[in-house]
Each structure stands twice: as structure tokens, then as C-alpha cells.
Design a protein around this motif. Structure first.
Motif, PDB file in Angstrom:
ATOM      1  N   GLU A 111       0.740  -1.231  -0.010  1.00  0.00           N
ATOM      2  CA  GLU A 111       0.156   0.009   0.043  1.00  0.00           C
ATOM      3  C   GLU A 111       0.839   1.067  -0.099  1.00  0.00           C
ATOM      4  O   GLU A 111       1.743   1.359   0.820  1.00  0.00           O
ATOM      5  CB  GLU A 111      -0.774  -0.015   1.154  1.00  0.00           C
ATOM      6  N   THR A 112       0.625   2.170  -1.014  1.00  0.00           N
ATOM      7  CA  THR A 112       1.275   3.477  -0.878  1.00  0.00           C
ATOM      8  C   THR A 112      -0.013   4.544  -0.971  1.00  0.00           C
ATOM      9  O   THR A 112      -1.231   4.071  -0.942  1.00  0.00           O
ATOM     10  CB  THR A 112       2.205   3.552  -1.978  1.00  0.00           C
ATOM     11  N   GLY A 113       0.534   5.600  -1.241  1.00  0.00           N
ATOM     12  CA  GLY A 113      -0.609   6.871  -1.085  1.00  0.00           C
ATOM     13  C   GLY A 113      -0.591   7.321  -2.785  1.00  0.00           C
ATOM     14  O   GLY A 113       0.279   7.437  -3.281  1.00  0.00           O
ATOM     15  N   LEU A 114      -1.650   7.884  -2.768  1.00  0.00           N
ATOM     16  CA  LEU A 114      -1.987   8.464  -4.353  1.00  0.00           C
ATOM     17  C   LEU A 114      -0.902   9.538  -4.485  1.00  0.00           C
ATOM     18  O   LEU A 114      -0.585   9.775  -5.648  1.00  0.00           O
ATOM     19  CB  LEU A 114      -3.461   8.999  -4.469  1.00  0.00           C
ATOM     20  N   PRO A 115      -0.666  10.486  -3.436  1.00  0.00           N
ATOM     21  CA  PRO A 115       0.557  11.499  -3.820  1.00  0.00           C
ATOM     22  C   PRO A 115       1.763  10.990  -4.079  1.00  0.00           C
ATOM     23  O   PRO A 115       2.622  11.835  -4.648  1.00  0.00           O
ATOM     24  CB  PRO A 115       0.213  12.372  -2.452  1.00  0.00           C
ATOM     25  N   GLN A 116       1.864   9.613  -3.975  1.00  0.00           N
ATOM     26  CA  GLN A 116       3.350   9.285  -3.909  1.00  0.00           C
ATOM     27  C   GLN A 116       3.552   8.635  -5.378  1.00  0.00           C
ATOM     28  O   GLN A 116       3.818   7.474  -5.651  1.00  0.00           O
ATOM     29  CB  GLN A 116       3.723   8.336  -2.978  1.00  0.00           C
ATOM     30  N   THR A 117       3.912   9.449  -6.526  1.00  0.00           N
ATOM     31  CA  THR A 117       3.710   9.069  -7.715  1.00  0.00           C
ATOM     32  C   THR A 117       4.887   8.672  -8.023  1.00  0.00           C
ATOM     33  O   THR A 117       5.117   7.731  -8.828  1.00  0.00           O
ATOM     34  CB  THR A 117       3.410  10.475  -8.599  1.00  0.00           C
ATOM     35  N   ALA A 133      -8.172  -2.102  -2.804  1.00  0.00           N
ATOM     36  CA  ALA A 133      -7.691  -1.871  -1.555  1.00  0.00           C
ATOM     37  C   ALA A 133      -7.911  -3.243  -0.575  1.00  0.00           C
ATOM     38  O   ALA A 133      -8.950  -3.894  -0.904  1.00  0.00           O
ATOM     39  CB  ALA A 133      -8.104  -0.659  -0.864  1.00  0.00           C
ATOM     40  N   PHE A 134      -6.833  -3.447   0.114  1.00  0.00           N
ATOM     41  CA  PHE A 134      -7.163  -4.704   0.858  1.00  0.00           C
ATOM     42  C   PHE A 134      -6.885  -4.715   2.441  1.00  0.00           C
ATOM     43  O   PHE A 134      -6.159  -3.502   2.811  1.00  0.00           O
ATOM     44  CB  PHE A 134      -6.114  -5.739   0.467  1.00  0.00           C
ATOM     45  N   GLY A 135      -7.334  -5.347   3.280  1.00  0.00           N
ATOM     46  CA  GLY A 135      -7.182  -5.268   4.701  1.00  0.00           C
ATOM     47  C   GLY A 135      -7.589  -3.889   5.254  1.00  0.00           C
ATOM     48  O   GLY A 135      -8.635  -3.440   5.175  1.00  0.00           O
ATOM     49  N   SER A 143      -5.137   5.434   0.136  1.00  0.00           N
ATOM     50  CA  SER A 143      -4.508   4.348  -0.203  1.00  0.00           C
ATOM     51  C   SER A 143      -4.462   3.850  -1.741  1.00  0.00           C
ATOM     52  O   SER A 143      -5.448   4.246  -2.453  1.00  0.00           O
ATOM     53  CB  SER A 143      -5.074   3.502   0.600  1.00  0.00           C
ATOM     54  N   TYR A 144      -3.393   3.477  -2.305  1.00  0.00           N
ATOM     55  CA  TYR A 144      -3.175   2.764  -3.490  1.00  0.00           C
ATOM     56  C   TYR A 144      -2.445   1.556  -3.494  1.00  0.00           C
ATOM     57  O   TYR A 144      -1.497   1.546  -3.048  1.00  0.00           O
ATOM     58  CB  TYR A 144      -2.432   3.922  -4.198  1.00  0.00           C
ATOM     59  N   CYS A 145      -3.103   0.492  -3.776  1.00  0.00           N
ATOM     60  CA  CYS A 145      -2.756  -0.912  -3.467  1.00  0.00           C
ATOM     61  C   CYS A 145      -2.354  -1.526  -4.635  1.00  0.00           C
ATOM     62  O   CYS A 145      -2.772  -1.364  -5.687  1.00  0.00           O
ATOM     63  CB  CYS A 145      -3.843  -1.793  -2.736  1.00  0.00           C
ATOM     64  N   MET A 146      -1.092  -2.309  -4.432  1.00  0.00           N
ATOM     65  CA  MET A 146      -0.501  -2.878  -5.646  1.00  0.00           C
ATOM     66  C   MET A 146      -0.154  -4.412  -5.297  1.00  0.00           C
ATOM     67  O   MET A 146      -0.012  -4.705  -3.886  1.00  0.00           O
ATOM     68  CB  MET A 146       0.597  -2.172  -6.027  1.00  0.00           C
ATOM     69  N   GLU A 147       0.257  -5.342  -6.156  1.00  0.00           N
ATOM     70  CA  GLU A 147       0.775  -6.359  -5.892  1.00  0.00           C
ATOM     71  C   GLU A 147       1.459  -7.149  -7.049  1.00  0.00           C
ATOM     72  O   GLU A 147       1.571  -6.572  -8.350  1.00  0.00           O
ATOM     73  CB  GLU A 147      -0.331  -7.446  -5.579  1.00  0.00           C
TER      74      GLU A 147
END
Length: 150
Positions: A111-117, A133-135, A143-147
Motif C-alpha cells: 500500500e502506498t498513497g496516491l500523492p506518492q507518484t 484496496a485490501f485489509g 490508499s493505492y494498493c498494488m501486488e
């Protein structure tokens, strides 16, 4: 190229780096939207905590939290402002992925945040893709989630 290795999060220079990470995140998000893993959490047996150094100077951190089900979460990824764009983030990402593979992990989420391009771009270049988004991040609008499958 930085040297990345497992370290204790309680070293003085690492504590300073973790404080810089906290200060940076809290400059972007309200405290209720900051999902950090604290020092005690970083010392758990299920966590690999990595520090990137060049000439002995701590430039970045990353933690990989093994969930015990074949998946893990990348946490506490941070690179100092002066070291951004120098490959430190890529080196940390590679180290945590190697750590995860060695423990049988086949999926890493983060998980990172939308402002953290810049962070999102790094993860995309490393093969991560956006997911819902999870958990604990489900109700966090920042939140911006990735895997990534390993």
C-alpha cells in the motif's frame, strides 16, 4: 550501487531514517491515514527489515512481512530525498523480493498513497500492478494498493 542487507531497525542512524520516513508521510497524509509498522513490529520473526547503504550511510529502508500463507506485504519503503533516482528503491525492492522467494512467498502486496507518484512509478517498473484496496486500507481514500506475483 548501494549495499542492501538485513539490519536491526534500532541502530541510531536507522532510527533517524525511520523518523524521516514518518515525517515525510505525515507531511502528505493525516495521521489516521498513515499505516506504518512500528519498531516492535519490524523486529518480529516474520519480518525481514532491510537497509540500503552507500559508504556506510543509510539511504533507505524496506520491510517484508511474511503473512505465513504464501503472501507477504512490503512495508516501510523509504529512500532519502538525496538518494532518490539513484537505484536505491530498485535495490531495496529486489532484496525484499529475494527474501520473500527464499521463504516460499508467491505474492507480495503493498500500500502506498496516491500523492506518492514516484513510488507508484517505481513499483510499476518493478512489475507491480494496481489492485483494489485490501485489509486495513479498504476504507482509506488515500490508499493505492498494488501486488506482484513472484
Amino acid at each position: 550501487m548501494p549495499v542492501v542487507s538485513l539490519e536491526s531497525p534500532r541502530r541510531d542512524d536507522v532510527l533517524t531514517l525511520l523518523q524521516q520516513a514518518d515525517d515525510f508521510a505525515l507531511s502528505l497524509y493525516p495521521v489516521e491515514n498513515y499505516h506504518r509498522l512500528d519498531i516492535d513490529g519490524l523486529e518480529k520473526a516474520s519480518v525481514g527489515f532491510y537497509v540500503a547503504r552507500e559508504n556506510g550511510e543509510a539511504l533507505g529502508t524496506a520491510a517484508i512481512v511474511d503473512r505465513g500463507d504464501g503472501s507477504a506485504e512490503l512495508k516501510r519503503m523509504f529512500v532519502t530525498a538525496s538518494a532518490r533516482g539513484l537505484g536505491v528503491g530498485r535495490a531495496l525492492t529486489a532484496a525484499v523480493e529475494e527474501h520473500a522467494r527464499a521463504r516460499g512467498v508467491t505474492l507480495i502486496q503493498l500500500e502506498t498513497g496516491l500523492p506518492q507518484t514516484a513510488a507508484i512509478a517505481l513499483y510499476e517498473k518493478s512489475g507491480y500492478r494496481a489492485i483494489p484496496a485490501f485489509g486495513p486500507y479498504i476504507d482509506d481514500p488515500t490508499s493505492y494498493c498494488m501486488e506482484k506475483s513472484l
